[in-house]
Scaffold this motif. Structure first.
Motif, PDB file in Angstrom:
ATOM      1  N   LYS A 148       0.836  -1.200   0.000  1.00  0.00           N
ATOM      2  CA  LYS A 148       0.000   0.000   0.000  1.00  0.00           C
ATOM      3  C   LYS A 148       0.877   1.259   0.000  1.00  0.00           C
ATOM      4  N   SER A 149       2.023   1.205   0.680  1.00  0.00           N
ATOM      5  CA  SER A 149       2.961   2.330   0.670  1.00  0.00           C
ATOM      6  C   SER A 149       3.519   2.547  -0.736  1.00  0.00           C
ATOM      7  N   VAL A 150       3.853   1.446  -1.411  1.00  0.00           N
ATOM      8  CA  VAL A 150       4.354   1.529  -2.789  1.00  0.00           C
ATOM      9  C   VAL A 150       3.287   2.140  -3.700  1.00  0.00           C
ATOM     10  N   THR A 151       2.041   1.742  -3.494  1.00  0.00           N
ATOM     11  CA  THR A 151       0.944   2.270  -4.313  1.00  0.00           C
ATOM     12  C   THR A 151       0.788   3.776  -4.143  1.00  0.00           C
ATOM     13  N   LEU A 152       0.788   4.236  -2.901  1.00  0.00           N
ATOM     14  CA  LEU A 152       0.646   5.679  -2.640  1.00  0.00           C
ATOM     15  C   LEU A 152       1.855   6.450  -3.147  1.00  0.00           C
ATOM     16  N   CYS A 153       3.034   5.856  -3.030  1.00  0.00           N
ATOM     17  CA  CYS A 153       4.244   6.495  -3.572  1.00  0.00           C
ATOM     18  C   CYS A 153       4.130   6.641  -5.083  1.00  0.00           C
ATOM     19  N   ALA A 154       3.623   5.598  -5.743  1.00  0.00           N
ATOM     20  CA  ALA A 154       3.470   5.629  -7.198  1.00  0.00           C
ATOM     21  C   ALA A 154       2.511   6.733  -7.621  1.00  0.00           C
ATOM     22  N   VAL A 155       1.406   6.876  -6.891  1.00  0.00           N
ATOM     23  CA  VAL A 155       0.431   7.937  -7.183  1.00  0.00           C
ATOM     24  C   VAL A 155       1.099   9.306  -7.053  1.00  0.00           C
ATOM     25  N   THR A 156       1.883   9.481  -5.990  1.00  0.00           N
ATOM     26  CA  THR A 156       2.570  10.755  -5.754  1.00  0.00           C
ATOM     27  C   THR A 156       3.563  11.067  -6.868  1.00  0.00           C
ATOM     28  N   ILE A 157       4.361  10.091  -7.255  1.00  0.00           N
ATOM     29  CA  ILE A 157       5.378  10.293  -8.283  1.00  0.00           C
ATOM     30  C   ILE A 157       4.752  10.585  -9.644  1.00  0.00           C
ATOM     31  N   ILE A 158       3.709   9.823  -9.993  1.00  0.00           N
ATOM     32  CA  ILE A 158       3.032  10.054 -11.282  1.00  0.00           C
ATOM     33  C   ILE A 158       2.445  11.464 -11.346  1.00  0.00           C
ATOM     34  N   ALA A 159       1.801  11.884 -10.255  1.00  0.00           N
ATOM     35  CA  ALA A 159       1.224  13.238 -10.202  1.00  0.00           C
ATOM     36  C   ALA A 159       2.315  14.297 -10.297  1.00  0.00           C
ATOM     37  N   ALA A 160       3.455  14.055  -9.643  1.00  0.00           N
ATOM     38  CA  ALA A 160       4.562  15.007  -9.673  1.00  0.00           C
ATOM     39  C   ALA A 160       5.152  15.135 -11.077  1.00  0.00           C
ATOM     40  N   VAL A 161       5.347  14.016 -11.729  1.00  0.00           N
ATOM     41  CA  VAL A 161       5.882  14.028 -13.100  1.00  0.00           C
ATOM     42  C   VAL A 161       4.917  14.750 -14.037  1.00  0.00           C
ATOM     43  N   LEU A 162       3.627  14.504 -13.854  1.00  0.00           N
ATOM     44  CA  LEU A 162       2.607  15.138 -14.700  1.00  0.00           C
ATOM     45  C   LEU A 162       2.617  16.651 -14.545  1.00  0.00           C
ATOM     46  N   SER A 163       2.618  17.141 -13.303  1.00  0.00           N
ATOM     47  CA  SER A 163       2.593  18.589 -13.082  1.00  0.00           C
ATOM     48  C   SER A 163       3.886  19.252 -13.546  1.00  0.00           C
ATOM     49  N   ALA A 164       5.019  18.570 -13.359  1.00  0.00           N
ATOM     50  CA  ALA A 164       6.305  19.120 -13.824  1.00  0.00           C
ATOM     51  C   ALA A 164       6.315  19.213 -15.347  1.00  0.00           C
ATOM     52  N   ALA A 165       5.766  18.192 -16.009  1.00  0.00           N
ATOM     53  CA  ALA A 165       5.707  18.194 -17.476  1.00  0.00           C
ATOM     54  C   ALA A 165       4.791  19.306 -17.980  1.00  0.00           C
ATOM     55  N   LEU A 166       3.644  19.479 -17.312  1.00  0.00           N
ATOM     56  CA  LEU A 166       2.716  20.540 -17.696  1.00  0.00           C
ATOM     57  C   LEU A 166       3.349  21.912 -17.516  1.00  0.00           C
ATOM     58  N   LEU A 167       4.048  22.092 -16.407  1.00  0.00           N
ATOM     59  CA  LEU A 167       4.716  23.372 -16.156  1.00  0.00           C
ATOM     60  C   LEU A 167       5.720  23.674 -17.260  1.00  0.00           C
ATOM     61  N   GLY A 168       6.556  22.683 -17.580  1.00  0.00           N
ATOM     62  CA  GLY A 168       7.546  22.876 -18.635  1.00  0.00           C
ATOM     63  C   GLY A 168       6.918  23.165 -19.981  1.00  0.00           C
ATOM     64  N   TYR A 169       5.819  22.460 -20.274  1.00  0.00           N
ATOM     65  CA  TYR A 169       5.137  22.654 -21.559  1.00  0.00           C
ATOM     66  C   TYR A 169       4.548  24.055 -21.661  1.00  0.00           C
ATOM     67  N   PHE A 170       3.889  24.502 -20.599  1.00  0.00           N
ATOM     68  CA  PHE A 170       3.268  25.834 -20.617  1.00  0.00           C
ATOM     69  C   PHE A 170       4.321  26.934 -20.724  1.00  0.00           C
ATOM     70  N   ILE A 171       5.462  26.722 -20.081  1.00  0.00           N
ATOM     71  CA  ILE A 171       6.538  27.722 -20.160  1.00  0.00           C
ATOM     72  C   ILE A 171       7.148  27.755 -21.555  1.00  0.00           C
ATOM     73  N   ASN A 172       7.390  26.581 -22.127  1.00  0.00           N
ATOM     74  CA  ASN A 172       8.007  26.502 -23.458  1.00  0.00           C
ATOM     75  C   ASN A 172       7.098  27.046 -24.552  1.00  0.00           C
ATOM     76  N   THR A 173       5.787  26.840 -24.392  1.00  0.00           N
ATOM     77  CA  THR A 173       4.826  27.332 -25.393  1.00  0.00           C
ATOM     78  C   THR A 173       4.363  28.750 -25.087  1.00  0.00           C
ATOM     79  N   GLU A 174       4.865  29.311 -23.971  1.00  0.00           N
ATOM     80  CA  GLU A 174       4.521  30.672 -23.550  1.00  0.00           C
ATOM     81  C   GLU A 174       3.008  30.850 -23.377  1.00  0.00           C
ATOM     82  N   ASN A 175       2.381  29.821 -22.881  1.00  0.00           N
ATOM     83  CA  ASN A 175       0.937  29.871 -22.618  1.00  0.00           C
ATOM     84  C   ASN A 175       0.738  30.430 -21.213  1.00  0.00           C
TER      85      ASN A 175
END
Length: 260
Positions: A37-64
């Motif tokens: 269950k700890s591994v599962t919650l860690c996975a959720v946290t990491i996936i969400a973190a990667v997603l938000s970091a990718a979105l941030l980078g995309y919005f900055i690069n596209t100047e949106n």
């Protein structure tokens, strides 16, 4: 670190010792179950973190700018539901099986943006903090396997009381620094900041040991299996706190290196 973490788990441990949360008629908590269950919650946290970091980078690069502003505002106001979820889990521990996922997803989104911003200033610092967290956790598990049986309730109380004291002292120091120049000089000193971060990382490590000890007691006391999610949630939130403290420490070291 959440408000509901270790203290709430400790309450469940005490309850299981008194038979309040223990059971023999239905499934009981196990270390293996809490680990997965700890591994599962860690996975959720990491996936969400990667997603938000990718979105941030995309919005900055596209100047949106509109999308970027919306993302940052949503994450900024996510503190409100995070606090609410913490208190709900505090008073209703069994809700961790559902709200734990929501909390980890939201916290992961916030941590992803924070990590991405730090990484823009100091490239590679986020992955270093992640690896540092993994190393500290592995060492903590090894130490617990050696000393686990020697961790007493006095040690647990010492860690919890000293942790709360450190948080209060640091908070008071920052508040006083806003009004008193002497405190501003002390709290603004890079070496003081390094010392604070180092101590917080040390205490986060102690908290991991406390979490592992509580998990062991929960399993030993035949606690209801439903509380596995609470134990996993407590451990994962401690790891989140440890990661952010290591990230902050590495940033301060990088800043000091730049000055010199």
């Amino acid at each position: 670190m959440t408000l509901n973490g270790n203290p709430n788990l400790r309450r469940v441990v005490k309850g299981s010792e008194n038979g309040k949360y223990s059971t023999e008629d239905i499934a009981v908590a196990t270390m293996k179950g809490m680990a997965w269950k700890s591994v599962t919650l860690c996975a959720v946290t990491i996936i969400a973190a990667v997603l938000s970091a990718a979105l941030l980078g995309y919005f900055i690069n596209t100047e949106n700018e509109t999308a970027l502003f919306t993302l940052l505002m949503v994450l900024a106001f996510s503190a409100i539901p995070l606090i609410i979820i913490s208190f709900v889990i505090m008073f209703f521990p069994k809700t961790a099986s559902v709200l734990g996922f929501v909390y980890c997803a939201l916290e992961g989104l916030v941590m992803g943006v924070i990590s991405a911003l730090f990484d823009m200033i100091y490239p590679g610092i986020a992955i270093m903090a992640f690896l540092g967290t993994c190393i500290v956790f592995v060492i903590s598990v090894l130490v617990f396997n050696v000393l686990g049986k020697k961790i007493s309730s006095k040690f647990v109380k010492f860690v919890l009381i000293s942790f709360i004291s450190l948080i209060l002292l640091e908070g008071i120091g920052y508040i006083l620094s806003l009004f008193i120049d002497a405190f501003a000089l002390v709290m603004g000193n890079i070496w003081v900041q390094l010392a604070i971060s180092a101590v917080m990382i040390l205490w986060a490590t102690f908290m991991i040991l406390v979490d592992l000890n509580n998990m062991k007691l929960i399993a030993d006391n035949n606690t209801d299996k439903k509380y596995e999610w609470l134990a996993a949630f407590s451990l994962v939130t401690t790891l989140m706190w440890l990661y952010l403290e290591i990230l902050e420490l590495l940033a301060k070291i990088a800043l000091l290196a730049k000055r010199e």
